[in-house]
Design a protein around this motif. Sequence first.
Motif, PDB file in Angstrom:
ATOM      1  N   GLU A 129      17.944  48.431  -7.238  1.00  0.00           N
ATOM      2  CA  GLU A 129      18.348  48.462  -8.643  1.00  0.00           C
ATOM      3  C   GLU A 129      18.870  47.113  -9.118  1.00  0.00           C
ATOM      4  N   PHE A 130      19.284  46.265  -8.185  1.00  0.00           N
ATOM      5  CA  PHE A 130      19.939  45.015  -8.562  1.00  0.00           C
ATOM      6  C   PHE A 130      18.964  43.865  -8.775  1.00  0.00           C
ATOM      7  N   ILE A 131      17.905  43.804  -7.975  1.00  0.00           N
ATOM      8  CA  ILE A 131      16.991  42.654  -8.056  1.00  0.00           C
ATOM      9  C   ILE A 131      15.537  43.110  -7.944  1.00  0.00           C
ATOM     10  N   GLY A 132      14.644  42.271  -8.429  1.00  0.00           N
ATOM     11  CA  GLY A 132      13.214  42.431  -8.186  1.00  0.00           C
ATOM     12  C   GLY A 132      12.544  43.624  -8.817  1.00  0.00           C
ATOM     13  N   LYS A 133      13.094  44.152  -9.901  1.00  0.00           N
ATOM     14  CA  LYS A 133      12.483  45.345 -10.501  1.00  0.00           C
ATOM     15  C   LYS A 133      11.080  45.074 -11.037  1.00  0.00           C
ATOM     16  N   GLY A 134      10.858  43.876 -11.547  1.00  0.00           N
ATOM     17  CA  GLY A 134       9.552  43.576 -12.130  1.00  0.00           C
ATOM     18  C   GLY A 134       8.587  42.912 -11.171  1.00  0.00           C
ATOM     19  N   PRO A 224      28.703  53.457  -7.414  1.00  0.00           N
ATOM     20  CA  PRO A 224      27.323  52.998  -7.619  1.00  0.00           C
ATOM     21  C   PRO A 224      26.937  52.966  -9.092  1.00  0.00           C
ATOM     22  N   LYS A 225      27.425  53.932  -9.856  1.00  0.00           N
ATOM     23  CA  LYS A 225      27.085  53.985 -11.279  1.00  0.00           C
ATOM     24  C   LYS A 225      27.618  52.762 -12.016  1.00  0.00           C
ATOM     25  N   SER A 226      28.843  52.343 -11.699  1.00  0.00           N
ATOM     26  CA  SER A 226      29.424  51.182 -12.379  1.00  0.00           C
ATOM     27  C   SER A 226      28.650  49.913 -12.048  1.00  0.00           C
ATOM     28  N   ALA A 227      28.067  49.854 -10.849  1.00  0.00           N
ATOM     29  CA  ALA A 227      27.294  48.677 -10.455  1.00  0.00           C
ATOM     30  C   ALA A 227      26.017  48.567 -11.274  1.00  0.00           C
ATOM     31  N   VAL A 228      25.338  49.684 -11.458  1.00  0.00           N
ATOM     32  CA  VAL A 228      24.083  49.684 -12.209  1.00  0.00           C
ATOM     33  C   VAL A 228      24.325  49.372 -13.677  1.00  0.00           C
ATOM     34  N   LYS A 229      25.465  49.821 -14.194  1.00  0.00           N
ATOM     35  CA  LYS A 229      25.756  49.654 -15.615  1.00  0.00           C
ATOM     36  C   LYS A 229      26.416  48.324 -15.962  1.00  0.00           C
ATOM     37  N   LEU A 230      26.660  47.503 -14.955  1.00  0.00           N
ATOM     38  CA  LEU A 230      27.307  46.220 -15.228  1.00  0.00           C
ATOM     39  C   LEU A 230      26.513  45.439 -16.263  1.00  0.00           C
TER      40      LEU A 230
END
Length: 333
Positions: A129-134, A224-230
């Motif tokens: 979820e943090f890197i490389g999504k595209g 984990p939710k707070s990390a994704v929503k940063l």
Amino acid sequence: MSKLPLVRMLTYQDLGIYPSATRAVEAAIGRIVRKLVSLFDPIEALVAEYDRRQELEDTEEVDGDDEPVAHTAEQDCLHRGFLELVKWIPSVRTALVTLAPGELADLYAKLAKGANGDDVNSVRAAMVEFIGKGAKDPLVATSRHNRGLESDVTGPLLFPVEYDYSDPEIRAKVINGDPDFPVTADSWPRSLYQNGVYDPTDGEKGLFKSLSLLQTYLHIFTSPKSAVKLETDAEQPETENIPPSEPPRKKRKVTQVGKKSVAAKVSMRRVTPRSIAYAAVHHRFALSDAPQWNETDGAFDYILYYNNIVDWFEDAPGPVAQKTVDDLLAWWD
């Protein structure tokens, strides 16, 4: 132990766990030790260093020697670790002066039970979820596929800042393990820098401001939710019209805590150097293609990496460096 500062006693109830759940209590306290005190040092080593200094002080008082005693960098790091131990788990202070040797050994064993295996697996999965999504070949949560130095997603982040990733020849030498281009903990990886950008004229610009590092920290210490929503504006480059004392604002504070988060359980209201170092180790490991947790990854030593980060924050060489540290910790908060 009388010279230690008085701090609030951390009880099992503070941890949200009750004495009837003995194994859970031991594991929870052990995890606190590894996250906030020292990821690698045995508790015995921290206590031994404190005892050594106490003996030196007692000897100096008897001999009337006022000359300051020089300590090694390793000894200083262990002593600071001991002070963190009694800050977060003050009951240890009483235990050290009341328990018999056998009971102390049992206490040390219990404090060492907190493994970091849960964070190893969860951060590895969260990195998707943090890197490389595209990316054409994105990360896979349950495997090390497409990670490591050869990956187009993680390779640029794992590269030591001294090497030019854009140079195909240098990149090949680093990936192939050329001894003239080692990947060791003596160099910061680009993954620690804001936007992955290293400025050779100012090696500390953007250091420890990586968005994925911030997200890793939130994932471990809040939720984990707070990390994704940063908010992604935490990753925007610094501009000249922003004074150094006023870093870019993050919409979501790093220290925001959830109901049952690690930070909430221990009344952790500020980001600490050792918690950043803990997150940085897991952040770097999650980018690697190592099949399982190990203290080394080829020539890269995670113990040295952790200690280098701790020392950068806790052992600043002068007032200018200390202000840089203070400003960075304020930015994290």
